[in-house]
Design an enzyme around this catalytic site. Structure first.
Site, mmCIF file in Angstrom:
data_model
loop_
_atom_site.group_PDB
_atom_site.id
_atom_site.type_symbol
_atom_site.label_atom_id
_atom_site.label_comp_id
_atom_site.label_asym_id
_atom_site.label_seq_id
_atom_site.Cartn_x
_atom_site.Cartn_y
_atom_site.Cartn_z
ATOM 1 N N GLY A 282 6.067 10.207 5.227
ATOM 2 C CA GLY A 282 6.007 8.751 5.304
ATOM 3 C C GLY A 282 5.154 8.193 4.182
ATOM 4 N N CYS A 283 4.588 7.036 4.423
ATOM 5 C CA CYS A 283 3.740 6.382 3.428
ATOM 6 C C CYS A 283 2.614 7.321 3.010
ATOM 7 C CB CYS A 283 3.166 5.094 4.004
ATOM 8 S SG CYS A 283 1.940 4.304 2.947
ATOM 9 N N PHE A 284 2.461 7.544 1.727
ATOM 10 C CA PHE A 284 1.507 8.543 1.273
ATOM 11 C C PHE A 284 0.043 8.178 1.469
ATOM 12 C CE2 PHE A 284 2.999 7.398 -3.343
ATOM 13 C CZ PHE A 284 2.435 6.132 -3.286
#
Length: 156
Positions: A9-11
């Site tokens: 997902g979002c890093f």
């Protein structure tokens, strides 16, 4: 020192989770698994580059094992959602383990299979386990984003 690369997902949140682990020496967020050279965040967000938002983790295996990193990876996201984590949708948010050698590949597959057999998830695990490819470091404002902005976790 060894490297491991994970997409979950979002890093920003992924990086923050790995930075808390003793034995993790450094992290950097970036883009991997795609076809374009030197993509920007804007490029990756179009979904046309094929890259995932990922975190490259440099760790000391005498302090933290790759298996322990895999345990964290599985705990910090939902590996059953295809190209999505929470409100973030797109191939750049896919779940993936990018292995750097055959031993990492073996351990990643074993950990995935163990998780499948545990019955924790009713849906199939869709995490890709693929060879690491060129890793393009994300723009500086993405590095250690949570630390820079005083967050401790994603606000989903």
């Amino acid at each position: 020192m060894e490297k491991s690369t994970f997409a979950a997902g979002c890093f920003w949140g992924v990086e923050a989770a790995f930075r808390q682990i003793e034995g993790v020496l450094s992290t950097r967020v970036g883009y991997t698994g795609g076809t374009w050279e030197n993509p920007s965040y804007k490029d990756v967000c179009t979904g046309k580059t094929g890259h995932a938002e990922a975190v490259e983790v440099t760790f000391d295996p005498s302090i933290v094992s790759y298996e322990e990193l895999l345990d964290v990876f599985w705990k910090i996201h939902d590996p059953t959602t295809l190209n999505r984590q929470g409100p973030d949708i797109g191939t750049q948010y896919r779940s993936a383990i990018f292995y750097h050698n055959e031993e990492q590949k073996k351990k990643a597959i074993e950990s995935r299979d163990k998780l499948k057999q545990s019955g924790k998830y009713k849906k199939d695990i869709v995490t890709e386990i693929v060879p690491a490819s060129e890793f393009y470091e994300a723009e500086e404002y993405h590095q250690r984003y949570f630390e820079k902005h005083g967050y401790s976790a994603c606000r989903i």
